[in-house]
Design an enzyme around this catalytic site. Structure first.
Site, short mmCIF file in Angstrom:
data_model
loop_
_atom_site.label_atom_id
_atom_site.label_comp_id
_atom_site.label_asym_id
_atom_site.label_seq_id
_atom_site.Cartn_x
_atom_site.Cartn_y
_atom_site.Cartn_z
N ILE A 181 0.84 -1.19 0.00
CA ILE A 181 0.00 0.00 0.00
C ILE A 181 0.88 1.24 0.00
CG2 ILE A 181 -0.28 0.03 2.52
CD1 ILE A 181 -3.28 0.92 1.82
N MET A 193 0.92 4.83 0.66
CA MET A 193 0.39 6.05 1.26
C MET A 193 1.52 7.06 1.51
SD MET A 193 -2.34 4.83 4.14
CE MET A 193 -3.74 3.77 3.79
N PRO A 221 7.80 11.05 0.62
CA PRO A 221 8.99 11.66 1.23
C PRO A 221 8.71 12.94 2.01
CG PRO A 221 9.49 10.91 -1.00
CD PRO A 221 8.01 10.74 -0.80
N ALA A 234 5.51 13.90 3.12
CA ALA A 234 4.22 13.91 3.82
C ALA A 234 4.25 13.17 5.15
CB ALA A 234 3.13 13.33 2.92
N GLU A 265 -5.81 -1.51 10.88
CA GLU A 265 -4.36 -1.55 10.76
C GLU A 265 -3.71 -1.31 12.12
OE1 GLU A 265 -0.65 0.68 8.42
OE2 GLU A 265 -2.73 1.12 7.87
N ARG A 268 22.21 -17.29 33.33
CA ARG A 268 23.41 -16.44 33.33
C ARG A 268 23.84 -16.14 34.77
NH1 ARG A 268 27.91 -15.04 30.47
NH2 ARG A 268 28.47 -12.86 30.86
N GLN A 276 18.07 -8.23 43.29
CA GLN A 276 16.78 -7.61 43.58
C GLN A 276 16.33 -6.63 42.51
OE1 GLN A 276 16.08 -4.60 46.78
NE2 GLN A 276 14.87 -6.27 47.69
N GLY A 302 0.90 5.52 11.73
CA GLY A 302 0.60 6.75 12.45
C GLY A 302 1.51 6.83 13.65
N ASN A 336 3.29 7.70 17.26
CA ASN A 336 2.68 7.76 18.59
C ASN A 336 2.17 9.16 18.91
OD1 ASN A 336 3.19 5.07 18.88
ND2 ASN A 336 4.45 5.27 20.72
#
Length: 381
Positions: free
Chosen positions: A125, A127, A130, A132, A244, A270, A281, A366, A368
């Site tokens: 797709i 959308m 460069p 925008a 999406e 480990r 802790q 989109g 964050n």
């Protein structure tokens, strides 16, 4: 906490997807990383197993599952191996599929969907541009009517599957004077004269997925390749972005949960200063925090998935799930790298690659920041 969003049918499907991942993807992962792409034979194998047509009606070769939870299972199992595998396949079978099912004519569906389901027609797709980025209303790619056809000019970038795709759903400006209300979607078949692919982009992570620049130089697109209504492309995109974004949330969380599980095993084995790294802790408390983060976030995401199944998922809740899971994913994986010490910075360790792969999830689908803007507007701010 036991999850309740899936039933026995979904778990049976999970077993099938997991077997596909172990048979087709894991053994060849290094090969795909080196070639920066997934072989077409793997796409066809996914088609043969019925993984690409979950949202496609049976008459066109799909399984028409009618239940988004099967798609969520697909996300989770691919993401547990690699976000790149999840993003490549779900761009095709979750992001592009609704455009080709819901907005197309019968002739278009018959022309594209059987090959789509079989893995013979890989899709992408187009959308992002460069200049925008997340601002889909600022597209510069144009399509000018020429009789019954259209002439397309412009470029797209950061396009997952772009280097190998056979068909790209492209957003272009058809009525510049209308702003966001003057955008139309086109199915550009990549053998059309004037279509060019740029290089495979050299990304920080997700090397298994091919990502490319696309260029359109007087590409003559038939009127029969218009998807949806002329000048309603922006609305068509906005209507489908929540799916999406919930898909992104599902894979973000599954990816982080898998690497956290592996890190828990690592810190038990480990040793440092005569005891396991996990028994210190601070590390114990940090791991307790991360497990809680993952499980609490999972509860919200599962509720969003359940809401989407019944058509009740709002764009705002999808935005919340997308940004929060990306944040949690990146925080958890950064801490997992720290818990591995110097080994966490070595590419031979899965945690290092996962850390690199995850960084883009706070940007794509989109950013964050855009998600928080949507949520803020919903608050009346």
């Amino acid at each position: 906490m036991r999850r309740t969003v899936f039933d026995a049918d979904h778990e049976a499907f999970r077993t099938s997807v997991r077997a596909f991942v172990e048979r087709e993807l894991r053994p060849r992962q290094e090969e795909f990383i080196q070639q920066r792409a997934i072989d077409r034979a793997v796409w066809k194998a996914a088609g043969q197993q019925g993984l690409l047509g979950l949202l496609i009606p049976e008459q066109y070769g799909g399984s028409e599952a009618g239940d988004y939870r099967f798609t969520a299972v697909l996300h989770e199992e691919f993401a547990r191996l690699s976000v790149a595998f999840a993003s490549s396949f779900t761009i095709h079978c979750e992001v592009v599929a609704p455009y080709l099912v819901e907005l197309t004519t019968e002739e278009q569906r018959e022309r594209w969907l059987p090959r789509f389901c079989a893995g013979e027609l890989v899709t992408a797709i187009g959308m992002t541009e460069p200049s925008a980025g997340s601002d889909l209303a600022a597209l510069r790619t144009t399509a000018v009517r020429d009789g019954e056809n259209w002439t397309l000019n412009g470029s797209k970038t950061f396009i997952t599957n772009g280097f190998g795709a056979d068909l790209v759903v492209v957003a272009a400006r058809t009525s510049p004077e209308k702003g966001a209300k003057g955008i139309t979607l086109f199915a550009v078949e990549t053998d059309m004269p004037g279509f060019e692919r740029g290089r495979k982009l050299d990304k920080v992570g997700q090397h298994e997925a091919d990502t490319a620049e696309l260029f359109f130089h007087d590409v003559r697109v038939p009127g029969a390749n218009v998807i949806g209504e002329v000048d309603r492309g922006f609305i068509h995109m906005m209507e489908r972005l929540p799916q999406e974004r919930i898909g992104a949330a599902v894979l973000n969380l599954a990816h982080a949960a898998q690497i956290l599980d592996e890190t828990l095993e690592y810190v038990k084995e480990r040793k440092a200063f005569g005891q396991s790294v996990g028994s210190f802790q601070y590390n114990k408390f940090r791991l307790a925090e991360m497990v809680t983060q993952i499980e609490v976030t999972q509860a919200f995401v599962d509720q969003c998935v359940a809401a989407h199944v019944t058509g009740r998922l709002s764009a705002v809740d999808a935005a919340k799930a997308k940004w929060w899971t990306a944040q949690v994913q990146n925080e958890v994986l950064d801490a997992c790298v720290q818990l591995h010490g110097g080994y966490g910075y070595m590419n031979e360790y899965r945690v290092a690659r996962a850390w690199q792969d995850a960084r883009v999830t706070k940007i794509w689908a989109g950013s964050n920041e855009i998600m928080k803007e949507l949520i803020g507007r919903d608050l009346g701010l």
